[in-house]
Design a protein around this motif. Structure first.
Motif, PDB file in Angstrom:
ATOM      1  N   UNK A  43       0.828  -1.208   0.000  1.00 53.39           N
ATOM      2  CA  UNK A  43       0.000   0.000   0.000  1.00 53.39           C
ATOM      3  C   UNK A  43       0.867   1.265   0.000  1.00 53.39           C
ATOM      4  N   UNK A  44       1.953   1.262   0.766  1.00 49.74           N
ATOM      5  CA  UNK A  44       2.768   2.460   0.845  1.00 49.74           C
ATOM      6  C   UNK A  44       3.521   2.768  -0.432  1.00 49.74           C
ATOM      7  N   UNK A  45       3.888   1.723  -1.191  1.00 49.21           N
ATOM      8  CA  UNK A  45       4.683   1.915  -2.406  1.00 49.21           C
ATOM      9  C   UNK A  45       3.905   1.629  -3.687  1.00 49.21           C
ATOM     10  N   UNK A  46       2.668   1.165  -3.543  1.00 46.06           N
ATOM     11  CA  UNK A  46       1.839   0.801  -4.699  1.00 46.06           C
ATOM     12  C   UNK A  46       2.544  -0.254  -5.558  1.00 46.06           C
ATOM     13  N   UNK A  47       2.982  -1.315  -4.908  1.00 46.78           N
ATOM     14  CA  UNK A  47       3.690  -2.381  -5.610  1.00 46.78           C
ATOM     15  C   UNK A  47       2.777  -3.153  -6.560  1.00 46.78           C
ATOM     16  N   UNK A  48       1.470  -3.092  -6.360  1.00 48.61           N
ATOM     17  CA  UNK A  48       0.538  -3.821  -7.216  1.00 48.61           C
ATOM     18  C   UNK A  48       0.118  -3.022  -8.441  1.00 48.61           C
ATOM     19  N   UNK A  49       0.528  -1.760  -8.529  1.00 45.62           N
ATOM     20  CA  UNK A  49       0.102  -0.899  -9.641  1.00 45.62           C
ATOM     21  C   UNK A  49       1.171  -0.886 -10.721  1.00 45.62           C
ATOM     22  N   UNK A  50       0.819  -1.204 -11.974  1.00 50.12           N
ATOM     23  CA  UNK A  50       1.804  -1.194 -13.064  1.00 50.12           C
ATOM     24  C   UNK A  50       2.268   0.226 -13.373  1.00 50.12           C
ATOM     25  N   UNK A  51       3.333   0.312 -14.175  1.00 58.21           N
ATOM     26  CA  UNK A  51       3.832   1.605 -14.627  1.00 58.21           C
ATOM     27  C   UNK A  51       5.136   2.027 -13.992  1.00 58.21           C
ATOM     28  N   UNK A  52       5.603   1.250 -13.026  1.00 56.93           N
ATOM     29  CA  UNK A  52       6.876   1.564 -12.368  1.00 56.93           C
ATOM     30  C   UNK A  52       7.711   0.294 -12.285  1.00 56.93           C
ATOM     31  N   UNK A  82       9.054  -2.251 -10.100  1.00 54.82           N
ATOM     32  CA  UNK A  82       8.611  -2.665  -8.766  1.00 54.82           C
ATOM     33  C   UNK A  82       9.389  -3.889  -8.305  1.00 54.82           C
ATOM     34  N   UNK A  83       9.846  -3.830  -7.070  1.00 58.86           N
ATOM     35  CA  UNK A  83      10.627  -4.929  -6.497  1.00 58.86           C
ATOM     36  C   UNK A  83      10.320  -5.032  -5.014  1.00 58.86           C
ATOM     37  N   UNK A  84      10.083  -6.243  -4.569  1.00 64.40           N
ATOM     38  CA  UNK A  84       9.951  -6.533  -3.143  1.00 64.40           C
ATOM     39  C   UNK A  84      11.071  -7.486  -2.761  1.00 64.40           C
ATOM     40  N   UNK A 127       3.151 -11.016  -7.540  1.00 65.44           N
ATOM     41  CA  UNK A 127       3.731 -11.537  -8.781  1.00 65.44           C
ATOM     42  C   UNK A 127       2.705 -11.550  -9.899  1.00 65.44           C
ATOM     43  N   UNK A 128       1.440 -11.812  -9.564  1.00 65.16           N
ATOM     44  CA  UNK A 128       0.387 -11.752 -10.583  1.00 65.16           C
ATOM     45  C   UNK A 128       0.243 -10.339 -11.123  1.00 65.16           C
ATOM     46  N   UNK A 129       0.437  -9.347 -10.263  1.00 61.91           N
ATOM     47  CA  UNK A 129       0.348  -7.946 -10.692  1.00 61.91           C
ATOM     48  C   UNK A 129       1.601  -7.477 -11.413  1.00 61.91           C
ATOM     49  N   UNK A 130       2.640  -8.315 -11.499  1.00 62.47           N
ATOM     50  CA  UNK A 130       3.845  -7.947 -12.239  1.00 62.47           C
ATOM     51  C   UNK A 130       4.989  -7.420 -11.406  1.00 62.47           C
ATOM     52  N   UNK A 131       4.889  -7.565 -10.093  1.00 62.09           N
ATOM     53  CA  UNK A 131       5.962  -7.098  -9.214  1.00 62.09           C
ATOM     54  C   UNK A 131       6.971  -8.231  -8.993  1.00 62.09           C
ATOM     55  N   UNK A 132       8.256  -7.930  -9.132  1.00 60.04           N
ATOM     56  CA  UNK A 132       9.291  -8.924  -8.874  1.00 60.04           C
ATOM     57  C   UNK A 132       9.468  -9.100  -7.364  1.00 60.04           C
ATOM     58  N   UNK A 133       9.616 -10.350  -6.934  1.00 62.75           N
ATOM     59  CA  UNK A 133       9.785 -10.651  -5.500  1.00 62.75           C
ATOM     60  C   UNK A 133      11.046 -11.479  -5.340  1.00 62.75           C
ATOM     61  N   UNK A 134      11.991 -10.968  -4.542  1.00 63.80           N
ATOM     62  CA  UNK A 134      13.284 -11.613  -4.322  1.00 63.80           C
ATOM     63  C   UNK A 134      13.405 -12.003  -2.856  1.00 63.80           C
TER      64      UNK A 134
END
Length: 598
Positions: free
Chosen positions: A513-522, A524-526, A550-557
């Motif tokens: 929520x604080x970084x909008x990791x689920x929103x495309x256009x940036x 994004x990495x967790x 990951x479904x929303x396109x955010x990379x998770x390491x």
């Protein structure tokens, strides 16, 4: 065969004549034997629906128990009236019937099927027989008219097929059981009524097999083929083409007259036809029942899917509200540790203080900033368009082609001017969230992760003012080490790892929520720094959040420091043999994340 009774000339019954004579005698008006006034509203509402069914606003529908014609329903062209027997609605009573409500007809499909049939007559039975026409030929023409009007109606309103199939069971069976035609003409009429509906698509070929086989046996293959050609030709007649309809009817009568002497007529022909038609109608009823069951199952499945989707949306909305509340409580201005419900827990704060960044950390932040800037760079896009007139660069080949087209007298299609439009592609900002496990088994990660958090936050702020990073330390409680602000942190936040249990799910919610990791256009990495030695419930909740990201396109390491670490499903696991290599690993992952952004 009384199929022709569905289209009537003006007529009166004995009751009507008797009532008229009674009125003429000066006596009080006689009361009708039934109560037709209860059906007046039903007839008026049927009239409203008839406009859509027939396309004619000039027709009147009368609905009462019994009809003047004796048929279940009849259409009077000269009167502009459709007569409808109220007994078709049985066992429903007038107050239970609301034809004006679209969909109410599903409660009385048989009655509505007959009504649709009469609407087909009202729309397509336009031709009239001339005075002096042979009554037998006219009767044959009206017999052919039954399937012709239903086929024409089906072309206009294909969704009415189910009701036309139902009307066939209501209308055809009485004509078969109580025929007005005898012998070969009876079998021919049955073929026209049943097989004619097959050929216009009302009934299926498999359903009418019993009648087809019996008629071929009684009439012979040649005569049945001739009659089939006649009713098929009548289906192509225009609504007002009386000449063609009567010509086909004459051919019908001639074919029967020529073949009748040579064809033996079974003594029990009526029973045979009734039995065959019963088989057909039972088959159509079974098919319709199966179709309704399949439709009901599909409707139920769609309803269940819609309900599940609504519940899923409500669940996601609840999760978003909860994540917003968690983020608000974690990224508080008091730098306090909070519980999952937002309650302050000051005695469990893992932060041990702050320090100035070292020269090596400052250099690493500068290098990462340059790497991120290079990874975020996007070439300008070019869009080329052609036109017959300036502006643009002249293409001589296209210009010559245009001159040749004009000289040949054709319309010029060549476009000799080319215009190139270049557009800058916006540089994507970066969003990096770091969740570090501060349970007692992760003590070796504290110093390198604190350094990595400062390096990434500093580099992101120097790269793009819209970039954001945040770091949360989690055990049972949550503590913000760096916050999602656009300003570069000045000092490194040091922390210790002395906690117990794990609350990764809420940490991910706060970062999302604080970084909008689920929103495309940036980019994004967790990054999750943990050995993932969790309980089953803790793992399940964390994996659910990871899958959503990951479904929303955010990379998770996932970064691990010990060989005994577990892998969180859905993450890219990276084992670090040296804890000091964590800043470089996080920097590389952040660079790759922004490079993949499109």
């Amino acid at each position: 065969m009384n199929a022709h009774h569905h289209v009537q000339s003006p007529a009166t019954t004995r009751d009507d004549d008797g009532l008229a004579r009674w009125d003429d005698d000066g006596a009080p008006p006689a009361q009708p034997r039934s109560s037709p006034h209860l059906w007046l509203r039903v007839g008026a509402e049927l009239g409203d629906r008839l406009v859509a069914l027939s396309g004619r606003p000039d027709l009147l529908v009368t609905c009462r128990p019994g009809t003047r014609s004796g048929a279940p329903a009849a259409y009077f062209p000269t009167l502009g009236e459709v007569e409808f027997d109220a007994r078709l609605f049985a066992p429903l009573q007038p107050h239970e019937i609301r034809p004006r409500v679209v969909g109410d007809e599903e409660r009385y499909p048989a009655a509505w099927g007959v009504f649709v049939h009469e609407a087909a007559h009202a729309a397509h039975s336009v031709w009239t027989a001339p005075a002096g026409a042979d009554p037998r030929v006219v009767e044959a023409a009206l017999l052919l008219e039954e399937s012709r009007v239903e086929g024409a109606h089906l072309n206009r309103r294909p969704t009415d097929r189910t009701y036309l199939r139902t009307s066939a069971r209501t209308l055809v069976m009485p004509d078969i059981a109580h025929p007005t035609l005898k012998g070969i003409e009876h079998a021919a009429a049955a073929a026209a009524l049943v097989l004619g509906r097959r050929d216009v698509g009302i009934l299926d070929a498999g359903e009418t097999r019993a009648v087809a086989d019996l008629c071929e046996k009684v009439l012979g293959a040649d005569l049945l083929a001739t009659l089939t050609r006649i009713w098929t030709a009548s289906h192509r007649c225009a609504d007002d083409d009386a000449t063609s309809m009567l010509a086909h009817a004459q051919q019908w009568c001639d074919a029967l007259d020529a073949a009748a002497p040579a064809l033996p007529v079974p003594e029990n022909l009526t029973d045979l036809l009734s039995g065959a038609v019963n088989v057909v109608m039972d088959s159509t009823a079974a098919t319709d029942t199966a179709d309704l069951a399949a439709q009901a199952a599909a409707t139920n499945a769609i309803a269940a899917q819609s309900k599940a989707q609504a519940q899923n949306r409500a669940q996601r909305a609840g999760q978003r509200r909860k994540a917003a509340a968690t983020a608000k409580s974690v990224f508080n201005t008091r730098n306090t540790t909070v519980t999952p419900d937002g309650t302050p827990a000051p005695y469990r704060n893992p932060v041990t203080g702050t320090r100035k960044p070292t020269t090596a950390e400052q250099s690493a932040a500068a290098r990462l900033s340059r790497a991120l800037r290079a990874a975020a760079y996007r070439e300008r896009t070019e869009e080329r368009t052609t036109s017959p007139t300036p502006p643009g660069r002249l293409n001589m080949r296209a210009a010559l082609a245009r001159d040749a087209q004009r000289a040949a007298g054709s319309v010029p299609t060549a476009e000799p001017f080319t215009h190139t439009r270049r557009r800058n592609t916006p540089t994507p900002p970066l969003r990096v969230g770091i969740a570090v496990d501060v349970s007692s088994s992760m003590r070796a990660a504290c110093a390198p992760v604190a350094s990595a958090a400062w390096i990434v936050a500093r580099a992101a702020a120097l790269t793009d003012p819209d970039s954001l990073t945040a770091t949360i330390a989690y055990d049972t409680h949550l503590t913000a080490l760096t916050r999602p602000t656009h300003r570069a942190p000045q000092r490194v936040t040091a922390f210790s790892a002395n906690g117990s249990s794990h609350n990764l799910a809420n940490a991910i919610d706060a970062l999302d929520h604080g970084l909008e990791l689920s929103r495309p256009g940036t980019g994004r990495l967790l990054v999750i720094v943990t050995d993932a030695i969790y309980t089953t419930d803790e793992t399940t909740q964390a994996v659910t959040r990871v899958k959503q990201l990951t479904t929303a396109g955010c990379a998770v390491l996932q970064l691990t420091l010990t060989a005994k670490s577990h892998h969180l499903p859905g993450t890219t696991m990276l084992h670090l043999t040296q804890p000091s290599s964590a800043p470089a690993a996080i920097a590389t992952a952040a660079t790759n994340a922004i490079r993949r952004t499109r």
